[in-house]
Write an enzyme that holds these catalytic residues in place. Structure first.
Site, PDB file in Angstrom:
ATOM      1  N   LYS A  48       0.804  -1.188   0.000  1.00 15.46           N
ATOM      2  CA  LYS A  48       0.000   0.000   0.000  1.00 15.46           C
ATOM      3  C   LYS A  48       0.849   1.254   0.000  1.00 15.46           C
ATOM      4  O   LYS A  48       0.400   2.317  -0.403  1.00 15.46           O
ATOM      5  CB  LYS A  48      -0.903   0.022   1.244  1.00 15.46           C
ATOM      6  CG  LYS A  48      -1.883  -1.099   1.335  1.00 15.46           C
ATOM      7  CD  LYS A  48      -2.683  -1.037   2.631  1.00 15.46           C
ATOM      8  CE  LYS A  48      -3.559  -2.267   2.757  1.00 15.46           C
ATOM      9  NZ  LYS A  48      -4.160  -2.363   4.090  1.00 15.46           N
ATOM     10  N   GLY A  49       2.075   1.124   0.443  1.00 16.45           N
ATOM     11  CA  GLY A  49       2.926   2.295   0.655  1.00 16.45           C
ATOM     12  C   GLY A  49       3.228   3.128  -0.570  1.00 16.45           C
ATOM     13  O   GLY A  49       3.518   4.310  -0.457  1.00 16.45           O
ATOM     14  N   GLU A 104       7.953   1.406  -6.098  1.00 17.55           N
ATOM     15  CA  GLU A 104       8.069   1.093  -4.676  1.00 17.55           C
ATOM     16  C   GLU A 104       8.237   2.377  -3.876  1.00 17.55           C
ATOM     17  O   GLU A 104       8.749   3.372  -4.390  1.00 17.55           O
ATOM     18  CB  GLU A 104       9.257   0.147  -4.481  1.00 17.55           C
ATOM     19  CG  GLU A 104       9.483  -0.339  -3.083  1.00 17.55           C
ATOM     20  CD  GLU A 104       8.357  -1.168  -2.495  1.00 17.55           C
ATOM     21  OE1 GLU A 104       7.299  -0.577  -2.171  1.00 17.55           O
ATOM     22  OE2 GLU A 104       8.516  -2.371  -2.315  1.00 17.55           O
ATOM     23  N   ASP A 105       7.810   2.350  -2.633  1.00 14.29           N
ATOM     24  CA  ASP A 105       7.937   3.527  -1.781  1.00 14.29           C
ATOM     25  C   ASP A 105       9.348   3.682  -1.221  1.00 14.29           C
ATOM     26  O   ASP A 105       9.914   4.766  -1.238  1.00 14.29           O
ATOM     27  CB  ASP A 105       6.901   3.527  -0.648  1.00 14.29           C
ATOM     28  CG  ASP A 105       6.911   2.261   0.199  1.00 14.29           C
ATOM     29  OD1 ASP A 105       7.664   1.315  -0.104  1.00 14.29           O
ATOM     30  OD2 ASP A 105       6.130   2.192   1.172  1.00 14.29           O
ATOM     31  N   ASP A 108      15.023  -0.449   1.469  1.00 19.96           N
ATOM     32  CA  ASP A 108      15.980  -0.434   2.571  1.00 19.96           C
ATOM     33  C   ASP A 108      16.794  -1.720   2.587  1.00 19.96           C
ATOM     34  O   ASP A 108      17.833  -1.783   1.966  1.00 19.96           O
ATOM     35  CB  ASP A 108      15.343  -0.080   3.910  1.00 19.96           C
ATOM     36  CG  ASP A 108      14.079  -0.863   4.221  1.00 19.96           C
ATOM     37  OD1 ASP A 108      13.884  -1.960   3.678  1.00 19.96           O
ATOM     38  OD2 ASP A 108      13.281  -0.379   5.028  1.00 19.96           O
ATOM     39  N   LYS A 136      17.424   3.729   0.941  1.00 20.44           N
ATOM     40  CA  LYS A 136      18.130   3.749   2.220  1.00 20.44           C
ATOM     41  C   LYS A 136      19.251   2.700   2.171  1.00 20.44           C
ATOM     42  O   LYS A 136      19.137   1.617   2.741  1.00 20.44           O
ATOM     43  CB  LYS A 136      17.143   3.438   3.350  1.00 20.44           C
ATOM     44  CG  LYS A 136      17.669   3.758   4.732  1.00 20.44           C
ATOM     45  CD  LYS A 136      16.771   3.259   5.853  1.00 20.44           C
ATOM     46  CE  LYS A 136      15.425   3.877   5.916  1.00 20.44           C
ATOM     47  NZ  LYS A 136      14.667   3.466   7.138  1.00 20.44           N
ATOM     48  N   PHE A 157      13.695   5.971  10.698  1.00 19.45           N
ATOM     49  CA  PHE A 157      12.383   5.377  10.468  1.00 19.45           C
ATOM     50  C   PHE A 157      11.452   6.476   9.962  1.00 19.45           C
ATOM     51  O   PHE A 157      11.125   7.400  10.697  1.00 19.45           O
ATOM     52  CB  PHE A 157      11.833   4.746  11.746  1.00 19.45           C
ATOM     53  CG  PHE A 157      10.665   3.839  11.470  1.00 19.45           C
ATOM     54  CD1 PHE A 157       9.388   4.347  11.403  1.00 19.45           C
ATOM     55  CD2 PHE A 157      10.856   2.488  11.248  1.00 19.45           C
ATOM     56  CE1 PHE A 157       8.306   3.528  11.126  1.00 19.45           C
ATOM     57  CE2 PHE A 157       9.783   1.660  10.976  1.00 19.45           C
ATOM     58  CZ  PHE A 157       8.506   2.184  10.905  1.00 19.45           C
ATOM     59  N   VAL A 158      11.063   6.380   8.698  1.00 15.34           N
ATOM     60  CA  VAL A 158      10.279   7.433   8.064  1.00 15.34           C
ATOM     61  C   VAL A 158       8.843   6.986   7.779  1.00 15.34           C
ATOM     62  O   VAL A 158       8.575   5.811   7.548  1.00 15.34           O
ATOM     63  CB  VAL A 158      10.941   7.926   6.754  1.00 15.34           C
ATOM     64  CG1 VAL A 158      12.252   8.639   7.051  1.00 15.34           C
ATOM     65  CG2 VAL A 158      11.159   6.798   5.764  1.00 15.34           C
ATOM     66  N   ASP A 164       4.044   3.942   6.199  1.00 12.51           N
ATOM     67  CA  ASP A 164       3.314   3.825   7.460  1.00 12.51           C
ATOM     68  C   ASP A 164       4.148   3.200   8.563  1.00 12.51           C
ATOM     69  O   ASP A 164       5.215   2.654   8.339  1.00 12.51           O
ATOM     70  CB  ASP A 164       2.073   2.964   7.245  1.00 12.51           C
ATOM     71  CG  ASP A 164       2.405   1.479   7.145  1.00 12.51           C
ATOM     72  OD1 ASP A 164       1.836   0.687   7.920  1.00 12.51           O
ATOM     73  OD2 ASP A 164       3.234   1.095   6.286  1.00 12.51           O
TER      74      ASP A 164
END
Length: 184
Positions: A48-49, A104-105, A108, A136, A157-158, A164
């Site tokens: 969902k991101g 993709e959001d 990492d 990241k 942590f964003v 979310d």
């Protein structure tokens, strides 16, 4: 004086504001329009991101394209990758011999995208590229890099702009660093 909402009180600081996001997403869309001219790519939104980024990116893409959606998870409600990747919703379209752009959001650890790209390559696309809003690299655990990225960010942590924590904060119009006391 601006009153912060409860949601905004959980933010340590704004890492990327609305204007920065808008400008960079538009530039990425322009680059993709040039790179995929006449190729009718399939943009695959990783739910969902990525929804906010996907919507803004494709709105600025100025050539023919199609959309599909995929839901994949590896986090649950935690802050670290569980190492277990689960497909919650597969794509509806065939990607065989098509140009595919995974949207993709954040990248990492890379574990989820590494799994996803391997799975999609088995479907024999003409090409497969990854665009991520946030990269990241300090957290990378495998040899994967995005083909396109919006911003390289520090190991914080964003949340916000679709990202979310436990299903919350997606509706913030910016990318903010979440206060550690919220998730520890």
């Amino acid at each position: 004086m601006v009153n912060k909402t409860g949601l905004e009180n959980d933010i340590k600081y704004v890492l990327l504001d609305e204007a920065q996001l808008k400008d960079r997403v538009k530039a990425l869309a322009q680059q993709l329009t040039e790179d995929y001219k006449g190729k009718n790519p399939i943009f695959v939104c990783v739910l969902k991101g990525s929804v906010n980024f996907f919507s803004d990116l494709t709105r600025h893409f100025k050539d023919y394209c199609e959309y599909d959606f995929l839901a994949i998870s590896a986090y649950g409600n935690g802050t670290k990758n569980s190492g277990i990747v689960r497909i919650n919703k597969d794509m509806d379209m065939s990607i065989t011999d098509r140009h595919v752009i995974i949207v993709e959001d954040i990248m990492d650890s890379g574990l989820t995208l590494n799994h996803l790209t391997a799975m999609l390559r088995e479907r024999k696309p003409a090409s497969l590229k990854v665009i991520t809003l946030l990269d990241k690299p300090a957290r990378r655990e495998c040899a994967i890099t995005p083909d396109y990225y919006g911003f390289v960010i520090p190991n914080e942590f964003v949340v916000g702009y679709g990202l979310d924590y436990a299903g919350l904060y997606r509706n913030l119009p910016y990318i903010g660093v979440l206060k550690p006391e919220v998730y520890e």
